[in-house]
Scaffold this motif. Structure first.
Motif, mmCIF file in Angstrom:
data_model
loop_
_atom_site.group_PDB
_atom_site.id
_atom_site.type_symbol
_atom_site.label_atom_id
_atom_site.label_comp_id
_atom_site.label_asym_id
_atom_site.label_seq_id
_atom_site.Cartn_x
_atom_site.Cartn_y
_atom_site.Cartn_z
ATOM 1 N N THR A 4 7.747 -6.956 -6.693
ATOM 2 C CA THR A 4 6.779 -6.190 -5.921
ATOM 3 C C THR A 4 6.148 -7.089 -4.873
ATOM 4 O OG1 THR A 4 4.976 -6.636 -7.447
ATOM 5 C CG2 THR A 4 6.275 -4.642 -7.852
ATOM 6 N N CYS A 5 5.336 -6.505 -4.047
ATOM 7 C CA CYS A 5 4.718 -7.227 -2.933
ATOM 8 C C CYS A 5 3.826 -8.383 -3.385
ATOM 9 C CB CYS A 5 3.890 -6.263 -2.093
ATOM 10 S SG CYS A 5 4.823 -4.869 -1.483
ATOM 11 N N ILE A 6 3.322 -8.307 -4.587
ATOM 12 C CA ILE A 6 2.396 -9.343 -5.070
ATOM 13 C C ILE A 6 3.055 -10.725 -5.101
ATOM 14 C CG2 ILE A 6 2.861 -9.089 -7.534
ATOM 15 C CD1 ILE A 6 -0.176 -9.362 -7.983
ATOM 16 N N THR A 7 4.367 -10.770 -5.134
ATOM 17 C CA THR A 7 5.083 -12.048 -5.161
ATOM 18 C C THR A 7 5.521 -12.498 -3.771
ATOM 19 O OG1 THR A 7 7.230 -11.004 -5.533
ATOM 20 C CG2 THR A 7 5.942 -11.606 -7.495
ATOM 21 N N CYS A 8 5.058 -11.812 -2.729
ATOM 22 C CA CYS A 8 5.503 -12.072 -1.360
ATOM 23 C C CYS A 8 4.381 -12.622 -0.488
ATOM 24 C CB CYS A 8 6.031 -10.771 -0.749
ATOM 25 S SG CYS A 8 6.624 -10.950 0.949
ATOM 26 N N GLN A 9 4.741 -13.462 0.450
ATOM 27 C CA GLN A 9 3.769 -14.026 1.388
ATOM 28 C C GLN A 9 3.143 -12.957 2.273
ATOM 29 O OE1 GLN A 9 5.422 -17.175 3.745
ATOM 30 N NE2 GLN A 9 5.662 -18.545 2.000
ATOM 31 N N HIS A 10 3.798 -11.842 2.429
ATOM 32 C CA HIS A 10 3.339 -10.797 3.345
ATOM 33 C C HIS A 10 2.432 -9.764 2.680
ATOM 34 C CE1 HIS A 10 7.442 -12.015 5.001
ATOM 35 N NE2 HIS A 10 6.513 -12.703 5.655
ATOM 36 N N TRP A 11 2.005 -10.027 1.461
ATOM 37 C CA TRP A 11 1.146 -9.106 0.692
ATOM 38 C C TRP A 11 -0.217 -9.009 1.351
ATOM 39 C CZ3 TRP A 11 -2.688 -9.983 -3.506
ATOM 40 C CH2 TRP A 11 -2.860 -8.881 -4.318
ATOM 41 N N GLN A 12 -0.679 -7.783 1.628
ATOM 42 C CA GLN A 12 -1.978 -7.561 2.252
ATOM 43 C C GLN A 12 -2.751 -6.493 1.477
ATOM 44 O OE1 GLN A 12 -2.256 -7.463 6.620
ATOM 45 N NE2 GLN A 12 -0.034 -7.310 6.545
ATOM 46 N N PRO A 13 -3.354 -6.846 0.366
ATOM 47 C CA PRO A 13 -4.025 -5.834 -0.451
ATOM 48 C C PRO A 13 -5.204 -5.156 0.242
ATOM 49 C CG PRO A 13 -4.588 -8.017 -1.208
ATOM 50 C CD PRO A 13 -3.500 -8.184 -0.189
ATOM 51 N N LYS A 14 -5.869 -5.849 1.158
ATOM 52 C CA LYS A 14 -7.013 -5.249 1.849
ATOM 53 C C LYS A 14 -6.595 -4.115 2.770
ATOM 54 C CE LYS A 14 -9.884 -9.358 1.675
ATOM 55 N NZ LYS A 14 -10.571 -10.391 2.447
ATOM 56 N N GLU A 15 -5.332 -4.090 3.159
ATOM 57 C CA GLU A 15 -4.810 -3.057 4.053
ATOM 58 C C GLU A 15 -4.183 -1.897 3.280
ATOM 59 O OE1 GLU A 15 -5.314 -3.357 7.314
ATOM 60 O OE2 GLU A 15 -6.268 -5.289 6.953
ATOM 61 N N THR A 16 -4.307 -1.923 1.969
ATOM 62 C CA THR A 16 -3.623 -0.982 1.094
ATOM 63 C C THR A 16 -4.617 -0.244 0.214
ATOM 64 O OG1 THR A 16 -1.784 -2.536 1.037
ATOM 65 C CG2 THR A 16 -1.784 -0.865 -0.663
ATOM 66 N N SER A 17 -4.240 0.929 -0.235
ATOM 67 C CA SER A 17 -5.111 1.655 -1.158
ATOM 68 C C SER A 17 -5.265 0.831 -2.439
ATOM 69 C CB SER A 17 -4.536 3.026 -1.486
ATOM 70 O OG SER A 17 -3.408 2.902 -2.326
ATOM 71 N N PRO A 18 -6.450 0.843 -3.045
ATOM 72 C CA PRO A 18 -6.670 0.064 -4.265
ATOM 73 C C PRO A 18 -5.668 0.392 -5.379
ATOM 74 C CG PRO A 18 -8.753 0.810 -3.398
ATOM 75 C CD PRO A 18 -7.678 1.480 -2.581
ATOM 76 N N ALA A 19 -5.294 1.651 -5.496
ATOM 77 C CA ALA A 19 -4.346 2.040 -6.558
ATOM 78 C C ALA A 19 -2.998 1.353 -6.368
ATOM 79 C CB ALA A 19 -4.170 3.554 -6.583
ATOM 80 N N MET A 20 -2.515 1.290 -5.141
ATOM 81 C CA MET A 20 -1.235 0.627 -4.880
ATOM 82 C C MET A 20 -1.362 -0.888 -5.070
ATOM 83 S SD MET A 20 1.128 2.798 -4.331
ATOM 84 C CE MET A 20 2.437 1.872 -3.573
ATOM 85 N N ALA A 21 -2.455 -1.461 -4.611
ATOM 86 C CA ALA A 21 -2.659 -2.910 -4.766
ATOM 87 C C ALA A 21 -2.688 -3.299 -6.238
ATOM 88 C CB ALA A 21 -3.940 -3.343 -4.068
ATOM 89 N N ARG A 22 -3.307 -2.467 -7.078
ATOM 90 C CA ARG A 22 -3.373 -2.768 -8.519
ATOM 91 C C ARG A 22 -1.991 -2.805 -9.147
ATOM 92 N NH1 ARG A 22 -8.155 0.290 -8.221
ATOM 93 N NH2 ARG A 22 -7.072 2.206 -8.694
ATOM 94 N N MET A 23 -1.042 -2.071 -8.567
ATOM 95 C CA MET A 23 0.331 -2.073 -9.087
ATOM 96 C C MET A 23 1.168 -3.187 -8.468
ATOM 97 S SD MET A 23 1.300 1.935 -9.513
ATOM 98 C CE MET A 23 0.851 2.446 -7.869
ATOM 99 N N GLY A 24 0.555 -3.978 -7.563
ATOM 100 C CA GLY A 24 1.278 -5.094 -6.960
ATOM 101 C C GLY A 24 1.947 -4.757 -5.647
ATOM 102 N N PHE A 25 1.709 -3.569 -5.128
ATOM 103 C CA PHE A 25 2.301 -3.170 -3.858
ATOM 104 C C PHE A 25 1.265 -3.299 -2.759
ATOM 105 C CE2 PHE A 25 4.577 -0.751 -7.123
ATOM 106 C CZ PHE A 25 5.863 -1.192 -6.884
ATOM 107 N N ALA A 26 1.712 -3.302 -1.501
ATOM 108 C CA ALA A 26 0.767 -3.391 -0.394
ATOM 109 C C ALA A 26 1.451 -3.109 0.928
ATOM 110 C CB ALA A 26 0.134 -4.772 -0.347
ATOM 111 N N GLN A 27 0.631 -2.920 1.947
ATOM 112 C CA GLN A 27 1.148 -2.858 3.303
ATOM 113 C C GLN A 27 1.786 -4.204 3.598
ATOM 114 O OE1 GLN A 27 0.558 0.740 3.805
ATOM 115 N NE2 GLN A 27 0.844 -0.167 5.778
ATOM 116 N N CYS A 28 2.872 -4.172 4.318
ATOM 117 C CA CYS A 28 3.572 -5.420 4.646
ATOM 118 C C CYS A 28 3.267 -5.820 6.074
ATOM 119 C CB CYS A 28 5.069 -5.228 4.472
ATOM 120 S SG CYS A 28 6.037 -6.708 4.856
ATOM 121 N N MET A 29 2.875 -7.075 6.258
ATOM 122 C CA MET A 29 2.563 -7.523 7.609
ATOM 123 C C MET A 29 3.813 -7.637 8.480
ATOM 124 S SD MET A 29 1.793 -11.632 7.301
ATOM 125 C CE MET A 29 0.476 -11.457 6.138
#
Length: 67
Positions: A3-28
């Motif tokens: 998931t995005c949590i293991t990537c340098q491009h992880w941007q949790p502040k740009e993502t809904s909290p529910a998706m960020a909690r699952m390790g996903f995020a908007q990608c820069m």
């Protein structure tokens, strides 16, 4: 699955909290509005970070759940 949590491009502040909690995020690296999908087998832009950073991110997510 990675998931995005293991990537340098992880941007949790740009993502809904529910998706960020699952390790996903908007990608820069992707077009605006793209969110890494659990249905997607791989991301062409995934650039792994050290395990220590991934662990710190997981702690960060858990701290947000408690708040």
């Amino acid at each position: 699955m990675t998931t995005c949590i293991t990537c340098q491009h992880w941007q949790p502040k740009e993502t809904s909290p529910a998706m960020a909690r699952m390790g996903f995020a908007q990608c820069m690296k992707k077009a605006r509005g793209h969110t890494y999908s659990s249905g997607s087998p791989a991301c062409d832009f995934h650039k792994p970070v050290d395990e220590a950073i991934t662990q710190k991110r997981a702690i960060f997510i858990k701290s947000k759940d408690a708040a």
